[in-house]
Each structure stands twice: as structure tokens, then as C-alpha cells.
Design an enzyme around this catalytic site. Sequence first.
Site, PDB file in Angstrom:
ATOM      1  N   LYS A  15       0.840  -1.204   0.000  1.00  0.00           N
ATOM      2  CA  LYS A  15       0.000   0.000   0.000  1.00  0.00           C
ATOM      3  C   LYS A  15       0.879   1.260   0.000  1.00  0.00           C
ATOM      4  O   LYS A  15       0.642   2.187  -0.765  1.00  0.00           O
ATOM      5  CB  LYS A  15      -0.903  -0.036   1.244  1.00  0.00           C
ATOM      6  CG  LYS A  15      -1.805   1.153   1.434  1.00  0.00           C
ATOM      7  CD  LYS A  15      -2.951   0.834   2.371  1.00  0.00           C
ATOM      8  CE  LYS A  15      -2.660   1.014   3.844  1.00  0.00           C
ATOM      9  NZ  LYS A  15      -2.473   2.404   4.278  1.00  0.00           N
ATOM     10  N   ARG A  20       3.004   5.950  -3.139  1.00  0.00           N
ATOM     11  CA  ARG A  20       4.141   6.788  -3.532  1.00  0.00           C
ATOM     12  C   ARG A  20       4.432   6.690  -5.017  1.00  0.00           C
ATOM     13  O   ARG A  20       4.796   7.692  -5.649  1.00  0.00           O
ATOM     14  CB  ARG A  20       5.375   6.391  -2.718  1.00  0.00           C
ATOM     15  CG  ARG A  20       5.258   6.829  -1.254  1.00  0.00           C
ATOM     16  CD  ARG A  20       6.234   6.077  -0.388  1.00  0.00           C
ATOM     17  NE  ARG A  20       6.300   6.588   0.983  1.00  0.00           N
ATOM     18  CZ  ARG A  20       5.389   6.346   1.925  1.00  0.00           C
ATOM     19  NH1 ARG A  20       4.316   5.606   1.645  1.00  0.00           N
ATOM     20  NH2 ARG A  20       5.531   6.834   3.134  1.00  0.00           N
ATOM     21  N   GLN A 171       4.306   9.487   6.778  1.00  0.00           N
ATOM     22  CA  GLN A 171       3.394  10.321   5.977  1.00  0.00           C
ATOM     23  C   GLN A 171       3.822  11.781   6.074  1.00  0.00           C
ATOM     24  O   GLN A 171       3.895  12.482   5.060  1.00  0.00           O
ATOM     25  CB  GLN A 171       1.964  10.155   6.476  1.00  0.00           C
ATOM     26  CG  GLN A 171       1.415   8.764   6.221  1.00  0.00           C
ATOM     27  CD  GLN A 171       0.027   8.554   6.805  1.00  0.00           C
ATOM     28  OE1 GLN A 171      -0.519   9.417   7.469  1.00  0.00           O
ATOM     29  NE2 GLN A 171      -0.541   7.387   6.545  1.00  0.00           N
ATOM     30  N   ASP A 319       1.652  -0.455  12.128  1.00  0.00           N
ATOM     31  CA  ASP A 319       0.483  -1.004  11.422  1.00  0.00           C
ATOM     32  C   ASP A 319       0.198  -2.451  11.808  1.00  0.00           C
ATOM     33  O   ASP A 319      -0.883  -2.968  11.524  1.00  0.00           O
ATOM     34  CB  ASP A 319       0.687  -0.928   9.908  1.00  0.00           C
ATOM     35  CG  ASP A 319       0.523   0.495   9.385  1.00  0.00           C
ATOM     36  OD1 ASP A 319       0.003   1.350  10.127  1.00  0.00           O
ATOM     37  OD2 ASP A 319       0.932   0.738   8.242  1.00  0.00           O
ATOM     38  N   ARG A 350      -7.104   2.661  17.921  1.00  0.00           N
ATOM     39  CA  ARG A 350      -6.824   1.210  17.924  1.00  0.00           C
ATOM     40  C   ARG A 350      -6.601   0.647  19.320  1.00  0.00           C
ATOM     41  O   ARG A 350      -6.817  -0.545  19.545  1.00  0.00           O
ATOM     42  CB  ARG A 350      -5.623   0.893  17.020  1.00  0.00           C
ATOM     43  CG  ARG A 350      -6.004   0.980  15.558  1.00  0.00           C
ATOM     44  CD  ARG A 350      -4.926   0.514  14.611  1.00  0.00           C
ATOM     45  NE  ARG A 350      -5.464   0.544  13.251  1.00  0.00           N
ATOM     46  CZ  ARG A 350      -4.734   0.673  12.156  1.00  0.00           C
ATOM     47  NH1 ARG A 350      -3.424   0.761  12.227  1.00  0.00           N
ATOM     48  NH2 ARG A 350      -5.328   0.680  10.969  1.00  0.00           N
TER      49      ARG A 350
HETATM   50  C1  S3P Z   1       2.217   5.010   6.112  1.00  0.00           C
HETATM   51  C2  S3P Z   1       2.745   5.438   7.290  1.00  0.00           C
HETATM   52  C3  S3P Z   1       2.138   5.101   8.598  1.00  0.00           C
HETATM   53  C4  S3P Z   1       1.173   3.947   8.491  1.00  0.00           C
HETATM   54  C5  S3P Z   1       0.269   4.050   7.318  1.00  0.00           C
HETATM   55  C6  S3P Z   1       1.052   4.144   6.029  1.00  0.00           C
HETATM   56  C7  S3P Z   1       2.892   5.443   4.867  1.00  0.00           C
HETATM   57  O1  S3P Z   1       1.453   6.237   9.097  1.00  0.00           O
HETATM   58  O2  S3P Z   1       0.447   3.817   9.681  1.00  0.00           O
HETATM   59  O3  S3P Z   1      -0.586   2.916   7.241  1.00  0.00           O
HETATM   60  O4  S3P Z   1       2.640   4.850   3.806  1.00  0.00           O
HETATM   61  O5  S3P Z   1       3.695   6.380   4.942  1.00  0.00           O
HETATM   62  P1  S3P Z   1       2.246   7.406   9.843  1.00  0.00           P
HETATM   63  O6  S3P Z   1       3.312   7.834   8.949  1.00  0.00           O
HETATM   64  O7  S3P Z   1       1.261   8.503  10.101  1.00  0.00           O
HETATM   65  O8  S3P Z   1       2.731   6.787  11.130  1.00  0.00           O
END
Ligand code: S3P
Length: 434
Positions: A15, A20, A171, A319, A350
Amino acid sequence: MNVFKGEITSLPPDKSISHRAALIGALAEGTTEIANFSGGYDNQSTLSVLRDAGIAIRQEETAAAGGRVIRNVVIESRGLWSFTKPSVPLMCNNSGSTMRMLAGILAAQPFRSELVGDASLMKRPMKRVADPLRQMGAAISLSGEGTAPVVIDGSRDLKTIEYLLPVPSAQVKSLVAFAAMHADGRSKIIEPIRSRDHTELMLGLQTIDRPDGVREIIIDGRKPVAAKPFNVPSDPSAACFMIALGLLGRNSEVVLRNVCLNPTRVAYIDLLQEAGAGLVIENARSEGGEPVGDIVVRSCSGLKPLRISDHGVVAGVIDEIPMLSVLSAFASGEFELHNAAELRTKESDRIDALVVNLQRLGFDCEQYPDGFVVKGRTGVIPENAHIECFDDHRIAMSFAIAAEAAGASLELSDRDVAGVSFPGFFATIEALRQ
Ligand code: S3P
């Protein structure tokens, strides 16, 4: 207890890498071909908002061996400023990654755009998005609670930034990197606790690992991005469910092919191996800049209870904690987690979702602000216990796996939510059940 055997060649494509690849394709000059893009709802949301913001995207499905469908995506773009003003609010549905990472790009586009989501996403924190983008010169407005709608008045003249990440979040790191790619000069992101590094790898960003363990990421803005192909490996965060199924099942053996084994994504496997799980990595290799391999899982008895409190470990399994905690509770009766307040800001709270549902299944649990403890079993799993999924794919899948392995019948409030990251989740279990 049920028995599970077989080989899975069709785990969902990763995912994080799929998001990206699409976003980087939209920033690149030329044609980006993405092989094996995820069909999960979240990744489809990224494609649809990119289209609404003017990016040309084609998606093709081809049939492969074993009834598997491979989805390829082709993106045509003219570089960093190819976006056009959307005529509708950009609907990110359940996908926090879509909303946050796209905000970094839209902050640099000279028009107004608005990002919205489903009920779960509209409750998630967005101040962490607005803070760095405001520092860079974009005007961002949020709700009074610091949540979406995120209204962005982008600026073509974003300033460079030196940004110390206040939370370990890939993120946030990525959205700052995407914005900084548009600024005139060199920006730096300072990351005290390591989070997944796909953005850095896929963009070929320079990183400096300081002696104190802190990582610096350097972004030179306004450099054209040349389009290049991506091939998305299987998602370790989807693999975690089938690994748990193999471990909890009786006399089971499950092989998962072609799983992304990026070091920032394998803490789940490391923790389980330390706890005595029968997990072996085979055919470790590198594909398209990411380490990948096959995972062989054999049922295990006597898994040691998992206790997690290190900040770096928490970030590495953020996750996987839903599955890890349910797996530890079912296998050993115990689990303990600290320093994980971030879990309360995911697709659901969660910590609360796990505790409420584990209690319904007869576990003695207690929650505190940054974690929870499972102390043992107080009763048997009731017939047709109701599991509340709280719009959260990982909550739904974690309890579905434990029930499958235990041969118990649970009633999930929402089965379809699994499709957010794992289309075909229930069919994959079916195919393995003996
Ligand atoms: C992700 C980063 C994580 C993760 C999310 C996907 C990503 O979140 O929990 O499912 O693809 O960068 P955070 O960066 O907010 O911790």
C-alpha cells in the site's frame, strides 16, 4: 483449531509503495509505468484524487497464473507543476496517506483545493500536515478540532524548510519532502526515530545517518524528476495477517511469496522470531531498490508473550500492532504495549478498539493513554461474539484471523472494510483452509 496449508502468490501489492509510485509518477516528467499496483480501496482513492487534480492515469488488469490479477498503472505527467485546480473536493475516503501526502504536493500548486474523507478520516489529526506547510508559505485551514476538511491555498513560491519531525511519521516526512521538491533551494528533514523510508528510496534522496542515530534527509528543490518504472512487491503489512494465521493454525504451513522486506517494515517478523515463532525467510533478493523475499510460516506452540515499549520498535510495527496483540493474546494469553499513543490516531482509536474487542472474547485487559495490557483469559470465546470494526480494516482482519485459527465463529460489524488494504482477504483464508 483449523489447519492452513499452501502458498500465497497473490498478496496485495504494498500500500505504501503503491501510493508513492502514483504520487511520484504525477510529479515526474514523462510516462511512469507502475507494475503490480494495489487494487485496495486506499490506493484507488489516490488514483481518483490525482485524476480529479488533472493527472492522466490509465489502469489495466491482466490475468496471471492461479487466477491472479495483475494491475498496471500508467501515468502521464509534465513534472512538478502539472496539477490543475480541482472542480470538486478531493475525496480521500478512508486513506490518511492519500490526504496527507497529497497535501504536500497541493501546497505548492497555485490554486485552492480541498481534501475530505470518510467519517473515520475526518476525525484524524491534520495539524501535523498544516504546521510544516504553513512554515513553507502555504495557507492551510482545518476544522476547529485540527481535522479535515483540509483547505489549501497553495503557493508557487514555497520556502525551503529545516524540519524536525515531531512524531515518527512517514506520511509527514513524505509530505514535507514532496512540498520541498517544489521550493527554490535545499531543505532538510530531521528524523529522530526511523519510519518507513520508501519515499527516500524511490526518489533517490540523499540521507545522512548521524552518530547519535538521527537521520537527516536532504531535498534539493525544483529539480526535474525523470519518469521511471516501478514494480510493487507484496505488502508486509498484509502478509502479517497470513503469518498469524499460519502460526495460530494447527499443523499449518503457509508460504508467502515476494514480500517486501525493507528493514523499516520487518519489525513484526523480528519480534515474532524473538518470541519463538517458526518463521523462515527464503530467496532474499533485491527488486527495484527494495529487499524482497519469501516467508515460510509453520504453526508454533509456546509463543512467548510480546511486550513492546521501545519507541523505535513501536514505529516499526505501528500497522502490525492490531494483529500482533491479538496473536500474542491468543497464543500466550498475554500482551503488553507502552509508548504507542499514536495508535489512537489511526483509522480508529486502535488501543480502545483492541481492548473492547479482546474483552468481548474473554480476555482481561486494561488500557492506559499510550498502550494496553492483556493479563490473561477470564473465559472462553462466546458463540457468535460481535466484533466492532470501527471502520478499520486492520481491526477487522486481526480478529477474523484469530477466530479462523481458533475455529470460533465471530460476527464482524463490517467485513468489506478489509478491502481498504486487502481485497480478497477472506478468499485467501478460504484457499488455505484444509
Ligand atoms: C504510512 C505510514 C504510517 C502507516 C500508514 C502508512 C505510509 O502512518 O500507519 O498505514 O505509507 O507512509 P504514519 O506515517 O502517520 O505513522
